[in-house]
Scaffold this active site. Structure first.
Site, mmCIF file in Angstrom:
data_model
loop_
_atom_site.group_PDB
_atom_site.id
_atom_site.type_symbol
_atom_site.label_atom_id
_atom_site.label_comp_id
_atom_site.label_asym_id
_atom_site.label_seq_id
_atom_site.Cartn_x
_atom_site.Cartn_y
_atom_site.Cartn_z
ATOM 1 N N ARG A 77 -15.446 11.491 14.099
ATOM 2 C CA ARG A 77 -15.983 10.152 13.857
ATOM 3 C C ARG A 77 -16.253 9.388 15.146
ATOM 4 O O ARG A 77 -17.239 8.652 15.246
ATOM 5 C CB ARG A 77 -15.007 9.366 12.977
ATOM 6 C CG ARG A 77 -14.915 9.887 11.557
ATOM 7 C CD ARG A 77 -13.780 9.244 10.803
ATOM 8 N NE ARG A 77 -13.718 9.714 9.421
ATOM 9 C CZ ARG A 77 -12.766 9.385 8.566
ATOM 10 N NH1 ARG A 77 -11.782 8.573 8.951
ATOM 11 N NH2 ARG A 77 -12.785 9.839 7.335
ATOM 12 N N LYS A 93 0.549 -9.880 -0.340
ATOM 13 C CA LYS A 93 -0.268 -11.081 -0.510
ATOM 14 C C LYS A 93 -1.315 -10.903 -1.604
ATOM 15 O O LYS A 93 -1.954 -11.864 -2.014
ATOM 16 C CB LYS A 93 -0.933 -11.461 0.812
ATOM 17 C CG LYS A 93 -1.935 -10.447 1.344
ATOM 18 C CD LYS A 93 -2.509 -10.951 2.664
ATOM 19 C CE LYS A 93 -3.527 -9.973 3.219
ATOM 20 N NZ LYS A 93 -4.110 -10.464 4.484
ATOM 21 N N GLU A 126 -0.970 2.264 8.773
ATOM 22 C CA GLU A 126 -1.987 1.922 9.759
ATOM 23 C C GLU A 126 -1.533 0.874 10.752
ATOM 24 O O GLU A 126 -2.033 0.832 11.879
ATOM 25 C CB GLU A 126 -3.265 1.449 9.047
ATOM 26 C CG GLU A 126 -4.441 1.264 9.976
ATOM 27 C CD GLU A 126 -5.727 0.875 9.262
ATOM 28 O OE1 GLU A 126 -6.703 0.502 9.944
ATOM 29 O OE2 GLU A 126 -5.763 0.947 8.014
ATOM 30 N N GLY A 168 0.840 -1.190 0.000
ATOM 31 C CA GLY A 168 0.000 0.000 0.000
ATOM 32 C C GLY A 168 0.879 1.244 0.000
ATOM 33 O O GLY A 168 2.081 1.196 -0.303
ATOM 34 N N LEU A 221 -3.465 9.102 4.871
ATOM 35 C CA LEU A 221 -2.452 9.218 3.827
ATOM 36 C C LEU A 221 -1.261 10.030 4.311
ATOM 37 O O LEU A 221 -0.110 9.727 3.970
ATOM 38 C CB LEU A 221 -3.048 9.861 2.572
ATOM 39 C CG LEU A 221 -4.060 9.023 1.786
ATOM 40 C CD1 LEU A 221 -4.537 9.791 0.562
ATOM 41 C CD2 LEU A 221 -3.464 7.688 1.377
ATOM 42 N N HIS A 246 -10.676 7.922 -0.007
ATOM 43 C CA HIS A 246 -11.461 8.595 -1.031
ATOM 44 C C HIS A 246 -11.065 10.047 -1.244
ATOM 45 O O HIS A 246 -10.660 10.439 -2.332
ATOM 46 C CB HIS A 246 -12.955 8.541 -0.667
ATOM 47 C CG HIS A 246 -13.523 7.166 -0.708
ATOM 48 N ND1 HIS A 246 -14.757 6.849 -0.205
ATOM 49 C CD2 HIS A 246 -13.015 6.007 -1.187
ATOM 50 C CE1 HIS A 246 -14.993 5.559 -0.376
ATOM 51 N NE2 HIS A 246 -13.951 5.026 -0.967
ATOM 52 N N TYR A 247 -11.175 10.853 -0.191
ATOM 53 C CA TYR A 247 -11.233 12.287 -0.437
ATOM 54 C C TYR A 247 -9.936 13.044 -0.168
ATOM 55 O O TYR A 247 -9.590 13.933 -0.937
ATOM 56 C CB TYR A 247 -12.354 12.909 0.397
ATOM 57 C CG TYR A 247 -12.480 14.411 0.242
ATOM 58 C CD1 TYR A 247 -12.865 14.967 -0.975
ATOM 59 C CD2 TYR A 247 -12.211 15.269 1.307
ATOM 60 C CE1 TYR A 247 -12.976 16.343 -1.133
ATOM 61 C CE2 TYR A 247 -12.328 16.640 1.154
ATOM 62 C CZ TYR A 247 -12.708 17.177 -0.061
ATOM 63 O OH TYR A 247 -12.809 18.532 -0.218
#
Length: 566
Positions: free
Chosen positions: A286, A38, A371, A16, A387, A51-52
């Site tokens: 959140r 993997k 992460e 990633g 990110l 996404h944003y």
């Protein structure tokens, strides 16, 4: 099972954003890295689902914004748990990470006059500081990073599952892996390893993550004796679709729509938000949204599907993220629907491998980024910082690992075969078992049990009773796995069950660390909500570090404020 050996300076586990950035940084210092994934590069991993936004303080920042203000926002959101040293690094270097992405070819959206990047505002941020590329910034980041990695001729070994770290006398010597296309077990020897495996939200039944997010880095670390931190803090995205069935698990972007006027309603059509006295909905982070929604559902006011409604009545559909709209239409959600059933779903792990500002962990030679690392976000991650984290610390981890590897080369004689066999022995037992009877556990059944258990007993709201139940069952599953698991095929070539079995092993260890840490923290703070301990307590204004030792949890408090460890 055949064993193949290869030697590198740095082994990077994960392809990633963090892993790709680490590979480029390692190469810049003259090291020879290899990337293990993997899945398939540019088709798997959590970065693609960003996404944003990508938050940073740029030279064109809003008047009054600064890295210090940005760091203050992160620390406030982290509720006393985030490591200030890591936060300072993130806030100070995120702007450089955006500039690097731009040099690679990311075309961030501009203001209407084309003079500078457009900056979006997100809840919890004092200023607008989110750069974006339509609604697909993560996908664009991965595209340019993969291109750069290929241009640098860095090898990427796809469909390769990292099994365990090879540790000999307290020193890492590389990674043992299973290569699915050939069915081989492989030994990737290296003096340095970067763990960049992403999160573990697949341990929950309702989650927003790709299927690869099975906590592999946490499992690798625990079995190698590496400390994890903040594992009790699992961010739940507040608005995850629960109905219709085809849309279950998809995000409905409340971060964009709530500030534009969307509301939350219970099954009776009531706007319940103000009853909870937590401030305006449009400013809620959140963790606050998820906490309030979970309590409203627990009070019996949820829908039959276990959710609430997010209402966009009176809003212009053209203001909705268009890619999201098309995806929802594809799975059966009417474009003109104004009430959509949503609930909090596991989204992001704030916890992970405990790192220092140079991305090093408690095991020399092992570094972590993205992460799977812990300590940066504390009790709650601000929107748009995923990110930022994986690019800033991916670069740091790659450089640190390369420098370490060049200072500490492996002996020419190679790794002691005993250390390799110790790492592989439990995996050989698992992979050699072919299902022969009803009493054996299929990998898919193990997945379902872990997900159901964690959703019920260690999800958005928790109690000591539920956490103890989860902890006991996960401990039992860990012991049972080598003897009970049964694969449907004997050949390991392209054996899907083999990959799922290895992931199940990591899911069990990840869930265990979440449950153990959550049981230890006897309060509610950020994304950790204990119904039997609903208040925040000054006694717990610290991080918890957890380590696996002979099947038991060794947990200690970290005094973040002084940068000390107690």
């Amino acid at each position: 099972m055949e064993m193949m050996r290869e030697r590198y300076d740095v082994v990077i586990v994960g392809s990633g954003g963090a892993g790709l950035r680490a590979a480029l940084a390692a190469t810049e210092l003259g090291a020879r890295p290899v990337l293990l994934t993997k899945g398939e590069p540019q088709r798997s991993g959590g970065t693609l689902s960003a996404h944003y936004s990508f938050c940073a303080v740029l030279p064109t920042a809003k008047p009054g914004d600064s890295p210090e203000v940005f760091a203050g926002d992160i620390l406030r959101s982290g509720e006393g748990i985030a490591d200030p040293r890591l936060v300072r690094v993130l806030a100070e270097r995120a702007g450089d990470a955006v500039a690097f992405a731009g040099r690679l070819g990311v075309a961030f959206d501009l203001e209407e006059d084309g003079s500078k990047p457009h900056l979006g505002w997100l809840a919890g941020h004092t200023f607008a500081r989110a750069v974006h590329v339509g609604n697909a910034v993560g996908r664009e980041m991965v595209r340019v990073l993969v291109k750069a990695v290929k241009q640098a001729r860095i090898p990427i070994h796809a469909f390769t599952h990292a099994i365990d770290l090879i540790v000999d006398d307290g020193v890492v010597h590389g990674v043992a892996a299973y290569h699915q296309p050939s069915g081989e077990l492989r030994m990737y020897e290296a003096p340095a390893v970067v763990v960049a495996t992403g999160g573990g939200s697949q341990i929950y039944e309702l989650n927003t993550n790709p299927f690869e997010a099975t906590g592999d880095g946490y499992g690798l670390a625990l079995r190698a004796g590496i400390e994890l931190t903040d594992m009790e803090f699992v961010q739940h995205y507040p608005s995850v679709m629960v109905s219709p069935p085809g849309a279950r698990g998809l995000m409905f972007n409340s971060g964009i729509l709530i500030p534009k006027g969307a509301r939350l309603l219970n099954r009776h059509g009531e706007d319940f938000w103000d009853r909870y006295g937590v401030g305006p909905l449009r400013e809620a982070t959140r963790d606050v949204m998820s906490r309030v929604m979970s309590r409203e559902i627990a009070a019996g006011n949820g829908t039959d599907a276990g959710g609430l409604y997010i209402s966009t009545r009176g809003m212009d559909p053209d203001e909705f993220p268009q890619m999201q709209q098309r995806l929802l239409e594809d799975v059966g959600v009417d474009r003109d629907a104004v009430d959509r059933e949503v609930a909090p779903g596991a989204h992001y792990f704030m916890g992970g491998l405990r790192i220092e500002p140079d991305a090093s962990t408690s095991l020399p030679g092992v570094f972590a980024a993205g992460e799977c690392s812990g300590g940066i976000h504390g009790a709650n991650r601000l929107a748009g910082n995923a990110l930022s984290e994986n690019q800033v610390f991916g670069a740091i981890a790659g450089r640190s690992a390369a420098a370490y590897a060049l200072r500490h080369p492996l002996p020419s004689s190679g790794t002691d075969g005993r250390a390799v066999e110790e790492a592989l022995e439990p995996v050989r037992r698992i992979l050699s078992r072919v299902s022969r009877g009803e009493s054996e556990l299929k990998p898919s059944e193990g997945w379902a049990e872990v997900q159901s258990l964690m959703q019920r007993d260690a999800g958005a709201t928790r109690t000591a009773e539920g956490l103890e139940r989860a902890l006991n069952r996960l401990s039992s599953l860990r012991e049972e796995l080598p003897e009970r698991l049964g694969l449907r095929e004997s050949s390991l070539v392209y054996n899907r069950d083999a990959g799922k079995a290895l992931e199940l092993r990591n899911m069990i260890d990840t869930g265990w660390s979440v449950a153990a840490s959550a049981l230890e923290r006897r309060e509610s703070r950020g994304a950790h909500v204990r119904l039997d301990a609903p208040e925040k307590s000054g006694e717990w204004a610290c991080s918890l570090a957890i380590r696996l030792s002979d099947g038991s949890a060794l947990i200690r408090k970290l005094a973040r404020e002084e940068g000390e460890r107690t």
